[in-house]
Each structure stands twice: as C-alpha cells, then as structure tokens.
Scaffold this motif. Structure first.
Motif, short mmCIF file in Angstrom:
data_model
loop_
_atom_site.label_atom_id
_atom_site.label_comp_id
_atom_site.label_asym_id
_atom_site.label_seq_id
_atom_site.Cartn_x
_atom_site.Cartn_y
_atom_site.Cartn_z
N ALA A 90 -8.28 8.71 2.25
CA ALA A 90 -7.67 7.52 2.30
C ALA A 90 -7.79 6.64 1.28
O ALA A 90 -7.01 5.57 0.37
N ILE A 91 -9.42 6.78 0.04
CA ILE A 91 -9.40 6.45 -0.57
C ILE A 91 -7.66 7.32 -2.06
O ILE A 91 -7.19 6.14 -2.49
N ALA A 92 -7.66 8.11 -1.90
CA ALA A 92 -6.26 9.07 -2.81
C ALA A 92 -5.02 8.03 -2.17
O ALA A 92 -4.32 8.23 -2.88
N ALA A 93 -4.48 8.11 -1.20
CA ALA A 93 -3.71 7.12 -0.35
C ALA A 93 -3.50 5.63 -1.14
O ALA A 93 -2.54 5.45 -2.15
N GLU A 94 -5.33 5.55 -1.28
CA GLU A 94 -5.11 3.92 -1.96
C GLU A 94 -4.22 3.92 -3.85
O GLU A 94 -3.31 3.06 -4.17
N VAL A 95 -5.31 4.25 -4.07
CA VAL A 95 -4.86 4.96 -5.45
C VAL A 95 -2.65 5.56 -5.77
O VAL A 95 -2.36 4.92 -6.22
N ARG A 96 -2.74 6.19 -5.04
CA ARG A 96 -1.18 6.63 -5.05
C ARG A 96 -0.27 5.49 -4.97
O ARG A 96 0.44 5.81 -5.45
N GLU B 174 -1.11 2.15 -5.97
CA GLU B 174 -1.65 1.57 -6.36
C GLU B 174 0.09 1.70 -7.59
O GLU B 174 0.54 2.09 -8.24
N VAL B 175 -0.42 3.48 -8.31
CA VAL B 175 0.20 4.41 -9.04
C VAL B 175 1.79 3.94 -8.80
O VAL B 175 3.05 4.02 -9.69
N ALA B 176 2.54 4.18 -7.33
CA ALA B 176 3.83 4.16 -6.72
C ALA B 176 4.38 2.83 -7.51
O ALA B 176 5.39 2.71 -7.69
N GLU B 177 2.75 1.36 -7.24
CA GLU B 177 3.32 0.18 -7.56
C GLU B 177 3.81 -0.07 -9.00
O GLU B 177 4.71 -0.73 -8.86
N ARG B 178 2.72 0.99 -9.87
CA ARG B 178 3.18 0.36 -11.23
C ARG B 178 4.83 1.44 -11.83
O ARG B 178 5.49 0.80 -12.52
N VAL B 179 4.39 2.73 -10.82
CA VAL B 179 5.96 3.27 -11.18
C VAL B 179 7.38 2.14 -11.19
O VAL B 179 8.33 2.32 -11.70
N ARG B 180 7.34 1.84 -9.28
CA ARG B 180 8.48 0.94 -9.55
C ARG B 180 9.19 0.05 -10.56
O ARG B 180 9.79 -0.03 -10.94
N PRO C 112 -7.62 15.81 -2.18
CA PRO C 112 -6.35 14.51 -2.44
C PRO C 112 -6.97 13.51 -3.37
O PRO C 112 -5.89 13.48 -4.52
N MET C 113 -7.90 13.27 -4.17
CA MET C 113 -8.38 12.16 -4.84
C MET C 113 -8.40 13.10 -6.14
O MET C 113 -7.82 12.47 -7.32
N THR C 114 -8.02 14.72 -6.86
CA THR C 114 -7.97 14.92 -8.24
C THR C 114 -6.46 14.90 -7.99
O THR C 114 -5.93 14.34 -8.81
N ILE C 115 -5.51 14.70 -7.18
CA ILE C 115 -3.91 15.24 -7.40
C ILE C 115 -3.84 13.61 -7.61
O ILE C 115 -2.98 13.67 -8.14
N ALA C 116 -4.36 12.40 -6.95
CA ALA C 116 -4.26 11.03 -7.40
C ALA C 116 -4.69 11.23 -8.62
O ALA C 116 -3.68 10.08 -9.03
N MET C 117 -5.37 11.44 -9.47
CA MET C 117 -5.54 10.58 -10.89
C MET C 117 -4.80 11.90 -11.44
O MET C 117 -4.70 11.86 -12.59
N CYS D 293 4.46 13.83 -6.40
CA CYS D 293 5.06 13.80 -8.29
C CYS D 293 6.28 12.71 -6.94
O CYS D 293 6.47 11.21 -7.59
N THR D 294 6.95 13.43 -6.30
CA THR D 294 8.19 12.52 -6.10
C THR D 294 7.32 11.15 -4.62
O THR D 294 8.71 10.44 -4.80
N GLU D 295 6.43 11.67 -4.09
CA GLU D 295 6.18 10.46 -3.49
C GLU D 295 5.95 9.23 -3.61
O GLU D 295 6.13 8.16 -3.79
N VAL D 296 5.42 9.02 -5.35
CA VAL D 296 4.81 7.98 -6.07
C VAL D 296 6.16 7.59 -6.70
O VAL D 296 6.34 6.61 -7.94
N GLY D 297 7.46 8.22 -6.58
CA GLY D 297 8.29 7.94 -7.35
C GLY D 297 8.49 8.91 -8.83
O GLY D 297 9.74 7.80 -9.69
#
Ligand code: NAP
Length: 292
Positions: free
Chosen positions: A10-16, A18-24, A275-280, A58-62
């Motif tokens: 769940a925490i990794a989904a939150e980080v992803r 945020e990353v997706a929002e910044r990529v957008r 999952p956190m490792t991939i998010a970071m 990567c694809t998931e966050v744009g």
C-alpha cells in the motif's frame, strides 16, 4: 498483543501515485517522459522477472523503458562500451544494471562506469560517497524504501535505537548510514550486526527498530525481539511450496508468525520491502530526469 502490519504494498502504491503525478506534470509542461534502460546480461530467470516487473512499473507511472539484453559471454570491454553509449545518450534518464552479473564480470567496475547522474540504483561510489557526506542524491532503492516505509507508517527513526542485521553494500551499510545521518528521516542511533556479531539476540533485543537483511530464513526469532519493537524484514528467501505453480513461495528472514506476537509493528514478506524497492527505483528515475 499482535503487531500492526506495515503494508509495503500500500505504501509503495502511494509513492508510485506521487511519482506518476510528477511525471504527468513534467510531460504537461513539455518535458519528455523519464526513460529507464535496464541492462540484462545473461539469462538468469529471476533477473529476467525483476527486469520485466521494473519495466511494467515504469509504464504504470507514465515513464518509458527498454531492456538491453546481452549474452552471458559478453566481455567486460563490451559491457563498458555499452554503458558508455547509454551514458552519452540524452534519451536515457536512468540506467539500471541488473545484478548478479555472470561470473567474470566485475560489478563494482560496471557501477563505477555509470554516469552518477543516471545511477538510479545509487551504487556508484559518488552516490555512496554523497550518502557518507550526508548529502545524498541517489539513495540505493532498498534502503530508501525501508526509510519511506518507516516514515509513512508513522515511525520516525530520530533518536531511536536501530539495529540493522546485514552489512552489504546494497542494503545494510547504506541503510545504516541513511538512518544515522543527521537529517530528517535519520538521526537514529544505529548498530550494524553481521555474522561476526557475538550474541546476535542480545544486540537485536536492544532495537526499538530492527531491520533484518541477512538473506537467511529465521535469522530473527521471537526471543530476539524487544516487545513493541518495529521490525522490517528485507529478506527474500525461496521456500519450497509443493502444489503451487512455481513450486516455491517467498519468505523473509524473520520468523513472522511468532515475531508478530512480540513486535509492535512488522512488515511482511511478500508485500513489504519488495514493492518499496521498485517504487524508489521509479522515484530515482524521476529524479535523474527532472532533478529534485
Ligand atoms: P548479502 O550481500 O548476502 O548480505 C547479507 C548480510 O547479512 C551480510 O552482511 C552477512 O554478514 C549478514 N548475515 C547473514 N547471515 C547472518 C546471520 N545469521 N547473522 C547475522 N548476520 C548475517 O545480502 P543482501 O544483498 O544484503 O540481501 C539481504 C537479503 O535481502 C536477501 O534475502 C536479499 O534477497 C534481500 N533483498 C531484498 C530486496 C527487496 O527489494 N525486497 C532488495 C535487496 C535484497 P557477513 O557480512 O558477515 O557475511
């Protein structure tokens, strides 16, 4: 008392998110999507899965990604030439060299050949040196993930007694530095334990926050945990599981079922640090592309 579960998924989904929002926002402002190139040498099945998962993330966050596949027979000179080419390619924001490399290839020399600005694994000597200086730029993904797990679940390491079991360059050592640095998210009193530690249980029982990255099943049992401690399990061990599709399941280094009756909070395996490792990694790729 049963421990609160620290849900890395769940925490990794939150980080992803945020990353997706910044990529957008970056793309909306006319920027090119960050691009990650993974270098995969040889045909280790686990490495192939990791690289595939990282590409999907990567694809998931744009972001965009590709994989440079090289045969196990690749020489050091050939690999370094590919790294130099990727370093020079402005379309590549981040480079990830999947380890372990086949025997005969020098991992440290390859990490050192990366452009530190594209070193999204944070393992270049400059990245590690900046961490020692207390001025980190690219923090290695697993240590950064553990720190975010703690902070985002309301556990501030500041002032706490932390024990890290494991002293690898990938996890234990950078994590100990990160949590011990005089900086937000750090400022803990950190002890590193390893196979040379006398009476491991006496050391781990002192921990208010216990992080285990030993790569060995049941390294930490319930009697080794201080009541109420926060326990983060980094370990990923394959355990035979007859009847399952793959024939195995993943388990951590901590005896989860028993330790959760003693600890105040605990992260599971799977669904914890992985999952956190991939998010970071995504967060570092974004940083490589846009800074910040
Ligand atoms: P590593 O390079 O093998 O290092 C293991 C460390 O643990 C070493 O420092 C070793 O001590 C210490 N150790 C091993 N057995 C011990 C014991 N019985 N008591 C005390 N210390 C012990 O492994 P790593 O790369 O750090 O990875 C550790 C684990 O985390 C592995 O299971 C790995 O798969 C997992 N991992 C997970 C992720 C993720 O994203 N979930 C990412 C990275 C790693 P010595 O130095 O004395 O040998």
């Amino acid at each position: 008392m049963t421990a609160r579960i620290i849900d890395g998924k769940a925490i990794a989904a939150e980080v992803r998110a945020e990353v997706a929002e910044r990529v957008r926002a970056h793309v909306a402002a006319g920027g090119r999507p960050p691009h990650l190139t993974a270098v995969l040498v040889g045909d280790d099945p686990a490495s192939q899965t990791y690289v595939r998962n990282k590409g999907a993330a990567c694809t998931e966050v744009g972001m965009t990604s590709d994989t440079l596949r090289l045969p196990a027979t690749t020489s050091m000179a050939e690999l370094l030439a590919e790294v130099a080419r990727l370093n020079a390619d402005p379309a590549v924001s981040g480079i990830l060299v999947q380890t372990p490399l086949p025997a005969g290839l020098d991992e440290i020399a390859v990490m050192t050949a990366l452009d530190p600005d594209k070193d999204v694994d944070g393992l270049h000597p400059i990245s590690l040196g900046r961490l020692v200086q207390g001025e980190p730029v690219m923090v290695p993904c697993t240590p950064a993930g553990v720190q975010q797990m703690l902070l985002r679940s309301g556990v501030d390491p500041a002032g706490a007694r932390v024990v890290v079991v494991g002293r690898s360059m990938l996890v234990g050592k950078p994590l100990a530095l990160l949590l011990g640095n005089k900086a937000p998210g750090g400022n803990a009193t950190v002890t590193i334990a390893h196979t040379g530690t006398r009476d491991l249980g006496a050391v781990t029982r002192e921990a208010e926050i216990l992080i285990v990255a030993a790569g060995r099943l049941r390294t930490v049992t319930a009697d080794m945990v201080r009541p109420g401690a926060v326990v983060i399990d980094v370990g990923t061990n394959r355990v035979e599981a007859p009847g399952t599709k793959s024939g195995f399941r993943l388990a951590g280094d901590v005896d989860f079922d028993a330790v959760k009756e003693v600890a105040g909070a605990i992260s599971p395996v799977p669904g914890g640090v992985g999952p956190m490792t991939i998010a970071m990694l995504l967060a570092n790729t974004l940083k490589a592309a846009v800074g910040g």
